[in-house]
Structures are given as structure tokens and as C-alpha cells.
Design an enzyme around this catalytic site. Structure first.
Site: not given
Ligand code: HAH
Length: 336
Positions: A139, A246
Site C-alpha cells: 500500500e 486478500e
């Protein structure tokens, strides 16, 4: 226990996709016990939800805590499952000491790089035989605006090359490990282009990066199939492997704040079944570049989306229900 019908048909999720890609689940030190049977039957890959993050493994400068991560690595090994490493460098779940100089100031570039390297040497080498790929940087890209890199203590303290440095250190620690850049909102065209440019520039200067992780925290309405396909095509054009890392399919739209439900509605389950079927049809089309599909949990009895981002609200985003029974969605996928 509750999985008799699946057992009879002999079909497990991982078996159904054995010629396509790995099927994974995020686990934690509790779910490797409470979901043990389900995990062994349907998944051939695991990711530690929290136990391999910086704050879990390395809470103080001179203290490593490996116990829970070791238990997850042991569970994977005993059951012949692959293990993804998650995650080495991230702006969240990283302890404050990392960024402090010990004298009341902030750690400078050299100190941060040294800490990054020593953390990776210790962690990546310890799990060399257990972990086949790592989310090296998680991220790092901003969601909105012109800025590409998210303002973070890593960026501030080291500079823009912190990402490249992280991949180089990880590669030095385990030259065999496959190294991933991992992010969410990965199908949003604006963010997609930032992720694409970041990874392209890493490749252009010879950084050892081998894959892009698409987190795939999706919902019943977003992103569209077209945007998912475009993202896969765009990332794959870099010549890297892709993984869905995910995945979950929230039953609530992004801006839905309702908290009144104690069970998903029939309409939610119908839409979720349809979405999952479409996603897996698409994934199969891309099996040459897509090497794994990991869910961020295994069954709706435990999901990080309970109480997040809306407090006091349960969610039902996975393929097995709160009793760990297969939902209708899974039959659609397996029978595909
Ligand atoms: C992911 N972030 C993280 O990669 C994972 O480590 C964590 O367990 C759950 C989700 C997604 C995310 C977030 O945490 C906060 C806001 C947006 C997206």
C-alpha cells in the site's frame, strides 16, 4: 462436520482449481485451530493475517516474537500448504520505535535503511523454507490526487527509493523468494495507473520485483468486471505474475452504513453468488498470469470486515458461512 456434501462429491475448492492457480486463505493463530478442518479440505495456500507484520514480529528493537508466526508456518508445512509472507514494509502495524532515533528525534535515512535491512535479514531468512513469496511493500500508493506515493514515515525518512531498497534487501535475504508489490483499490483506473508506473519504474531500474498483488477487497457492486479485466491486462503487460491476495466480497456498498442486519438478506446472497461466479470465470481466463487467489479469511465466522469500517456491523464476505458450511456461491464456482 458440516462439510459432508462437499466431501461426498470429493470436490474441494483447491482441487477444483488445481490446474489453474493456488487457492489461499488468510489465517491467524486462532483460526488455524477453529477452522482447521475447513482449511485442510479447501485451501492449498495460507497467509498470516497479522502474525508476520512488523509489529507482531519485531515489537521492540532488540525483541523478536516468532511464536505465533511459527505456529502458522508449522500448520502450513504439516499440511503441505504453500505460505505467502505478509508483509515486510507498510505504513500500518509498524511500531513507533522503528522511526525514532532513541534520543527524542526521528530516525534518519541511514538508520531506517539499516533497520529495514536487519528486519528483513532476520525475518525473510527465518522463513526461507516456509514462505515462497513475500508482499515486500504494501500500500505505498495514494488513493486520490496527483501525488503518487502515500505520505508515510518510510517515505519521509528514507525518500522515494525506499521501495526499491526494500525489494533489494528482501532479494538479498532470500534470492529464491518471489517478491510482490501489494495494494488495494487496485482496479480504480487512477490508482491502477499509479501502481503500474511505480512497478514499471522499479523494473526499469533493475529492481527485483516479480509480481503484483491485487488485494481485491471488493463488494457486491464494485468494481465492475470490466475494470477488473482492465487492471489484470494492464498489470500483466509488465510481464509479471499476478496474484489476488486478500479477496473478499462485502455485502455492503462502500458508503452503506446500515447496522440492523443479523444475517445477510437473500438478495445479498444471490448477488454475491453471481459476483463470485463471474470473478472466477474471469480469473480462469487469466490463469497463465494469475498464480494464486487468496481470500482474506476462510469462513464468515471470522472476518476482519466485522466492525470495519462500520462499528457494530457484521459482514458475510467469504465462500463459507458462519457455521463454516459452503455457501451457494461455492457450488457455482466449483461446478463451473
Ligand atoms: C489490508 N488493507 C491489509 O493489507 C491487511 O494486512 C489487513 O489485514 C487488512 C486489509 C486494506 C485496507 C485497510 O486496512 C484500510 C483501509 C483501506 C484498505
Amino acid at each position: 462436520m458440516n462439510d459432508a456434501p462437499m466431501k461426498r462429491s470429493g470436490q474441494s475448492l483447491a482441487e477444483a482449481f488445481q490446474n489453474d492457480f493456488l487457492i489461499g486463505a488468510a489465517v491467524n493463530h486462532r483460526t488455524i485451530v477453529s477452522q482447521s478442518g475447513l482449511l485442510k479440505q479447501h485451501y492449498n495456500s495460507l497467509t498470516a493475517e497479522n502474525e508476520m507484520k512488523f509489529e507482531s514480529l519485531h515489537p521492540e528493537e532488540h525483541l523478536y516474537t516468532f511464536d505465533r508466526a511459527d505456529r502458522i508456518a508449522g500448520f502450513a508445512r504439516e499440511n503441505g500448504m504453500k505460505l505467502r509472507g505478509h508483509t515486510l514494509i507498510w505504513h500500518n502495524q509498524t511500531p513507533d520505535w522503528v522511526f525514532e532515533d532513541g534520543n527524542g528525534g526521528m530516525a534518519g535515512r541511514e538508520m531506517l535503511l539499516a533497520r529495514m535491512k536487519s528486519h528483513m535479514d532476520t525475518v525473510v531468512k527465518r522463513y526461507k523454507d516456509a514462505v515462497y513469496c513475500w508482499d515486500v511493500v504494501n500500500e505505498a500508493v495514494t488513493d486520490d490526487g496527483e501525488e503518487s506515493l502515500r505520505p508515510s514515515k518510510w517515505l519521509h525518512g528514507i525518500g522515494e527509493d525506499y521501495i526499491e531498497q526494500a525489494f533489494r534487501f528482501a532479494h538479498e535475504a532470500d534470492p529464491e523468494a518471489l517478491l510482490f508489490y501489494n495494494d488495494y483499490n487496485e482496479c480504480n483506473p487512477g490508482k491502477r495507473e499509479k501502481i503500474f508506473s511505480l512497478v514499471k519504474s522499479l523494473l526499469d531500474n533493475g529492481t527485483p520485483v516479480h509480481g503484483i498483488g491485487l488485494q481485491a477487497h471488493w463488494n457486491l457492486y464494485d468494481p465492475s468486471l470490466d475494470l477488473i479485466r482492465e487492471a489484470i491486462e494492464r498489470y500483466a503487460s509488465l510481464g509479471l505474475k499476478l496474484q489476488v491476495t486478500e479477496m473478499d466480497v462485502s455485502v455492503f456498498a462502500f458508503d452503506d452504513r446500515r447496522t440492523d442486519l443479523t444475517a445477510p438478506t437473500a438478495e445479498m446472497m444471490r448477488l454475491q453468488e453471481q459476483r463470485y461466479k463471474q470473478f472466477f470465470e474471469l480469473f480462469r481466463e487469466y490463469k497463465e498470469v494469475l498464480t494464486g487467489v487468496t481470500f482474506w479469511g476462510a469462513a464468515d465466522d471470522y472476518t476482519w470486515l466485522d466492525h470495519f469500517p462500520v462499528r457494530g456491523r457484521k459482514n458475510w464476505p467469504l465462500l463459507f458461512d458462519t457455521e463454516q458450511r459452503p455457501k451457494a456461491a461455492i457450488k457455482g464456482i466449483i461446478g463451473m
